[in-house]
Design a protein around this motif. Sequence first.
Motif, PDB file in Angstrom:
ATOM      1  N   ILE A  16      13.505  63.425  42.701  1.00 29.97           N
ATOM      2  CA  ILE A  16      13.270  64.348  43.812  1.00 29.97           C
ATOM      3  C   ILE A  16      12.339  63.668  44.810  1.00 29.97           C
ATOM      4  CG2 ILE A  16      12.384  66.641  44.437  1.00 29.97           C
ATOM      5  CD1 ILE A  16      14.765  66.737  42.498  1.00 29.97           C
ATOM      6  N   TYR A  17      12.775  63.545  46.058  1.00 28.02           N
ATOM      7  CA  TYR A  17      11.887  62.944  47.055  1.00 28.02           C
ATOM      8  C   TYR A  17      11.748  63.783  48.314  1.00 28.02           C
ATOM      9  CZ  TYR A  17      15.999  61.224  49.643  1.00 28.02           C
ATOM     10  OH  TYR A  17      17.157  61.133  50.359  1.00 28.02           O
ATOM     11  N   GLY A  18      12.289  64.994  48.294  1.00 29.66           N
ATOM     12  CA  GLY A  18      12.138  65.896  49.432  1.00 29.66           C
ATOM     13  C   GLY A  18      12.610  67.275  49.059  1.00 29.66           C
ATOM     14  N   GLY A  19      12.331  68.234  49.923  1.00 31.02           N
ATOM     15  CA  GLY A  19      12.748  69.607  49.649  1.00 31.02           C
ATOM     16  C   GLY A  19      13.150  70.315  50.923  1.00 31.02           C
TER      17      GLY A  19
ATOM     18  N   ASP B 122       3.791  64.124  40.715  1.00 33.31           N
ATOM     19  CA  ASP B 122       4.464  63.204  39.801  1.00 33.31           C
ATOM     20  C   ASP B 122       4.712  63.806  38.424  1.00 33.31           C
ATOM     21  OD1 ASP B 122       5.723  60.818  39.244  1.00 33.31           O
ATOM     22  OD2 ASP B 122       3.900  59.799  38.594  1.00 33.31           O
ATOM     23  N   ILE B 123       4.830  65.144  38.365  1.00 28.93           N
ATOM     24  CA  ILE B 123       5.198  65.770  37.096  1.00 28.93           C
ATOM     25  C   ILE B 123       6.598  65.302  36.701  1.00 28.93           C
ATOM     26  CG2 ILE B 123       5.659  68.011  35.976  1.00 28.93           C
ATOM     27  CD1 ILE B 123       2.715  67.376  36.740  1.00 28.93           C
ATOM     28  N   GLN B 124       6.807  65.101  35.411  1.00 25.68           N
ATOM     29  CA  GLN B 124       8.120  64.711  34.912  1.00 25.68           C
ATOM     30  C   GLN B 124       8.611  65.801  33.968  1.00 25.68           C
ATOM     31  OE1 GLN B 124       7.851  60.921  32.971  1.00 25.68           O
ATOM     32  NE2 GLN B 124       6.225  60.211  34.331  1.00 25.68           N
ATOM     33  N   VAL B 125       9.830  66.261  34.170  1.00 23.01           N
ATOM     34  CA  VAL B 125      10.386  67.217  33.219  1.00 23.01           C
ATOM     35  C   VAL B 125      11.421  66.499  32.364  1.00 23.01           C
ATOM     36  CG1 VAL B 125      11.559  69.410  32.875  1.00 23.01           C
ATOM     37  CG2 VAL B 125       9.958  69.145  34.772  1.00 23.01           C
ATOM     38  N   ARG B 126      11.223  66.558  31.083  1.00 18.56           N
ATOM     39  CA  ARG B 126      12.078  65.876  30.117  1.00 18.56           C
ATOM     40  C   ARG B 126      12.571  66.891  29.088  1.00 18.56           C
ATOM     41  NH1 ARG B 126      10.307  60.481  29.688  1.00 18.56           N
ATOM     42  NH2 ARG B 126      12.115  60.233  28.342  1.00 18.56           N
ATOM     43  N   GLY B 127      13.503  66.480  28.280  1.00 19.63           N
ATOM     44  CA  GLY B 127      13.977  67.340  27.206  1.00 19.63           C
ATOM     45  C   GLY B 127      13.805  66.653  25.871  1.00 19.63           C
TER      46      GLY B 127
ATOM     47  N   ARG C 230       2.406  57.159  47.084  1.00 19.12           N
ATOM     48  CA  ARG C 230       1.777  56.884  45.790  1.00 19.12           C
ATOM     49  C   ARG C 230       2.136  55.488  45.306  1.00 19.12           C
ATOM     50  NH1 ARG C 230       3.213  61.226  43.142  1.00 19.12           N
ATOM     51  NH2 ARG C 230       5.201  60.284  42.632  1.00 19.12           N
TER      52      ARG C 230
ATOM     53  N   PHE D 240       6.842  67.586  41.770  1.00 22.28           N
ATOM     54  CA  PHE D 240       7.474  66.302  41.456  1.00 22.28           C
ATOM     55  C   PHE D 240       7.014  65.216  42.415  1.00 22.28           C
ATOM     56  CE2 PHE D 240      10.364  69.456  39.671  1.00 22.28           C
ATOM     57  CZ  PHE D 240      10.489  68.972  38.387  1.00 22.28           C
ATOM     58  N   ILE D 241       7.031  65.539  43.729  1.00 23.19           N
ATOM     59  CA  ILE D 241       6.774  64.491  44.723  1.00 23.19           C
ATOM     60  C   ILE D 241       5.289  64.123  44.745  1.00 23.19           C
ATOM     61  CG2 ILE D 241       6.916  63.877  47.154  1.00 23.19           C
ATOM     62  CD1 ILE D 241       9.276  65.764  47.400  1.00 23.19           C
ATOM     63  N   PHE D 242       4.453  65.115  44.902  1.00 23.27           N
ATOM     64  CA  PHE D 242       3.044  64.799  45.148  1.00 23.27           C
ATOM     65  C   PHE D 242       2.226  64.715  43.861  1.00 23.27           C
ATOM     66  CE2 PHE D 242       4.258  67.026  49.220  1.00 23.27           C
ATOM     67  CZ  PHE D 242       4.466  65.838  49.905  1.00 23.27           C
TER      68      PHE D 242
ATOM     69  N   ALA E 104      16.598  70.126  47.355  1.00 19.76           N
ATOM     70  CA  ALA E 104      16.276  71.189  46.401  1.00 19.76           C
ATOM     71  C   ALA E 104      17.348  72.277  46.462  1.00 19.76           C
ATOM     72  CB  ALA E 104      14.881  71.745  46.635  1.00 19.76           C
TER      73      ALA E 104
ATOM     74  N   VAL F  75       9.160  71.887  44.485  1.00 19.05           N
ATOM     75  CA  VAL F  75       9.431  70.475  44.748  1.00 19.05           C
ATOM     76  C   VAL F  75       8.149  69.634  44.751  1.00 19.05           C
ATOM     77  CG1 VAL F  75      10.183  68.919  46.607  1.00 19.05           C
ATOM     78  CG2 VAL F  75      11.578  70.916  45.998  1.00 19.05           C
TER      79      VAL F  75
ATOM     80  N   GLN G  13      16.472  63.893  33.022  1.00 21.13           N
ATOM     81  CA  GLN G  13      15.046  63.796  33.320  1.00 21.13           C
ATOM     82  C   GLN G  13      14.861  64.098  34.796  1.00 21.13           C
ATOM     83  OE1 GLN G  13      13.606  59.911  32.306  1.00 21.13           O
ATOM     84  NE2 GLN G  13      15.007  59.721  30.581  1.00 21.13           N
ATOM     85  N   VAL G  14      13.948  64.977  35.127  1.00 22.04           N
ATOM     86  CA  VAL G  14      13.647  65.210  36.543  1.00 22.04           C
ATOM     87  C   VAL G  14      12.311  64.557  36.859  1.00 22.04           C
ATOM     88  CG1 VAL G  14      13.321  66.888  38.375  1.00 22.04           C
ATOM     89  CG2 VAL G  14      14.981  67.328  36.574  1.00 22.04           C
ATOM     90  N   ARG G  15      12.333  63.688  37.851  1.00 19.77           N
ATOM     91  CA  ARG G  15      11.154  62.931  38.240  1.00 19.77           C
ATOM     92  C   ARG G  15      10.926  63.126  39.739  1.00 19.77           C
ATOM     93  NH1 ARG G  15      10.691  58.376  34.812  1.00 19.77           N
ATOM     94  NH2 ARG G  15       8.767  57.992  35.966  1.00 19.77           N
ATOM     95  N   GLY G  16       9.809  62.661  40.221  1.00 14.08           N
ATOM     96  CA  GLY G  16       9.553  62.714  41.657  1.00 14.08           C
ATOM     97  C   GLY G  16       9.259  61.322  42.181  1.00 14.08           C
ATOM     98  N   PHE G  17       9.502  61.130  43.472  1.00 14.90           N
ATOM     99  CA  PHE G  17       9.099  59.868  44.077  1.00 14.90           C
ATOM    100  C   PHE G  17       8.398  60.135  45.398  1.00 14.90           C
ATOM    101  CE2 PHE G  17       9.450  56.147  46.770  1.00 14.90           C
ATOM    102  CZ  PHE G  17       8.859  55.219  45.935  1.00 14.90           C
ATOM    103  N   TRP G  18       7.250  59.477  45.577  1.00 24.82           N
ATOM    104  CA  TRP G  18       6.487  59.571  46.826  1.00 24.82           C
ATOM    105  C   TRP G  18       6.073  58.153  47.194  1.00 24.82           C
ATOM    106  CZ3 TRP G  18       0.862  61.721  47.491  1.00 24.82           C
ATOM    107  CH2 TRP G  18       0.614  61.956  48.857  1.00 24.82           C
TER     108      TRP G  18
END
Lengths: 395, 395
Positions: free
Chosen positions: B271-274, A291-296, B301, A287-289, B252, A284, B293-298
Amino acid sequence: MASPSRFFTQKVDPSLLATNQAVAFRDYGRPADVLRLVNRPIQNFGDDKILVRILAAPINPADINQIEGVYPAKPPFEPEIGAVAGNEGVAEIVAIGRNIQGQGNHQVGNLVLPLYRSFGTWQSYAAVGPNDIYSFAPRKKVPILGVASMAINPSTAYRMLNDFVSLMPGDYVIQSGATSAVGQAVIQLCKIWGYKTINIIRDRPDLDTTINHLKSLGADVILTAEQMGTADTRQYLKALGSPIKLGLDCTAGKVASEIARALGPGAPLVIYGGMSRKPLLFPVSLFIFKDIQVRGFWMNRWYQHCPHLERQTMWEDLMHYMEKGELQPPKFNTIPWVTSTPTSSSASSSSTSSLSGTDGEGLLKAIRTAINGPDGGAPGTPKKNILIMDSDYIN
Amino acid sequence: MASPSRFFTQKVDPSLLATNQAVAFRDYGRPADVLRLVNRPIQNFGDDKILVRILAAPINPADINQIEGVYPAKPPFEPEIGAVAGNEGVAEIVAIGRNIQGQGNHQVGNLVLPLYRSFGTWQSYAAVGPNDIYSFAPRKKVPILGVASMAINPSTAYRMLNDFVSLMPGDYVIQSGATSAVGQAVIQLCKIWGYKTINIIRDRPDLDTTINHLKSLGADVILTAEQMGTADTRQYLKALGSPIKLGLDCTAGKVASEIARALGPGAPLVIYGGMSRKPLLFPVSLFIFKDIQVRGFWMNRWYQHCPHLERQTMWEDLMHYMEKGELQPPKFNTIPWVTSTPTSSSASSSSTSSLSGTDGEGLLKAIRTAINGPDGGAPGTPKKNILIMDSDYIN
């Protein structure tokens, strides 16, 4: 290169239209079970169509998955013969219907690429509409096998390097599956555009040969999947001095997790395959800390929605790089398109029975071997197979 | 609401500056072990500073993780006392240094929010620069606990609903952790903006009460985590008639995978927590063929890089919604900031020894219970705790 076309004429021999041969399937299943060589008369060539002769057509994993019925893009099925296999290939215009002469860039002798999937490239001829093909004059130095295999693999590499993050010369790109056709195109395009590549490959008996080949294409760093995740490798990747801006993965499983971990802040990881047949697993925190993005990425989807000018720019760029020798097609195992030549009596319109002639069986056997064999076109193996309809045309 | 400020004056009692009390930690570790109540004289209030009195400060999971040393944002450490805990809260301007009077929107009696993390909100007073705080006139109907807890949880909901995809009224949003402070804000903001929510919660003894509460906030659909992944639920989500445009996850594990599967083509999963402390696991096909698309938010940041105007718009919007009663703060367990009042002799500048007075111990004990107790502020539990420095101010 290239014999001149045998068909610089608007007059098409009616027997030609009747004797077109195709590799087709009526039901989804194992290719060895369901593929058949059939007569598929070209019945709808007329004043509004363009007749093309297929020159070469790769056997891609997507073709196999489509035959198995597990690919999301379904082919059109025709009564009796079913669906003609093959999504990719290059053809030559041999005749243009009266009503569309002068339309677009179409000229007899031009090369063409299909503009839609499920084109059915594993056959000798096809009658198509003027908007179904991209047409261009043949160029001496552009290898025909490169053009035949340009629309999927090098185009995938081209888009993934352009559409997810803005790369600058000197930036690092990390990829798995570096020996694949896409992987080799990524290495070469990065070399052309000034990006650096970190390439992950499986450990293998011919490791040194493979490494030397990838380095000759322009690979900067090569790591084995087994090296990924070790403290040494993590340290090495951190110490590059520049964050890794883009990740490309076609393997899933552990290697994808390690690529995600190696990426710099905010970088995208683009998934375009899952050869290990494992899921993707990420902590996790990436993504949060980070900021990796997973795309297709799916080439098929891009073509469905792409602006024509972007597609043209991409294909012209790729042919330009091939012309200059900067972009080489992958090593192909060529399969000659040798079919029995039906007599005029057997080329009747009741043409849906599979050919049992020796040559037809030979072609099917070669295709089966290519698909199932250890060096076949199945996912996970780098060697690619391509059907050659006109061996005189290969340069 | 609200007693009038006791400090509508530019003249600050020197003994006040000497007797500021703070909950601080010198080493990372278990909060119960490392938190101490210390005298922290405000030594640098002067002509260039603003003196603020903290009114209320939440105990957030991020505060606890920061004390434990596992949070990426590290607090500044001062000699002897260490770091003052607390990242969020609301304060009141009690005095403005001579040199900066008239700068910005700062006025004595205004409320302020910290503009940086690691502000150290678990203390009575702070002397800050004019650019360290966002300043605004108090509004009668805006609940002070709502303002105190506005910068992290409702702001996270606000940004996640705005920054990843363009939602239209009627669009579906799916989220896990719907009973959390962020989750409740998501439900209410979606209600305000006309989006529909699908809310995933854990099964629990008081399930009906929880469902009724979330429905009263505006939740459209509520599902338990156990229901996710069943054929019935998948069928139900498919049959909504409109693709789900956005997924939000703080748990998660399996629930995140099911949210990804439920999303419509091209939708982002943020994703903003786990809270489950499990990794994220996705099938490859969701990325390639469905373009998830899987992204994160903090939040941290975002604040580091946000345009000032966007932050102001967000906070003014949130206060406007609270003023209208459309956005309610979560239910808080309030912890009164009751400390021993040092005599003037004990309030010397050698102030780093922890207070051992009964009241100070009582505060620390209440904080420890809040953090460790079954209804404490630890991740995974919805009940939130908040320190109340001025109970007269709570409306």
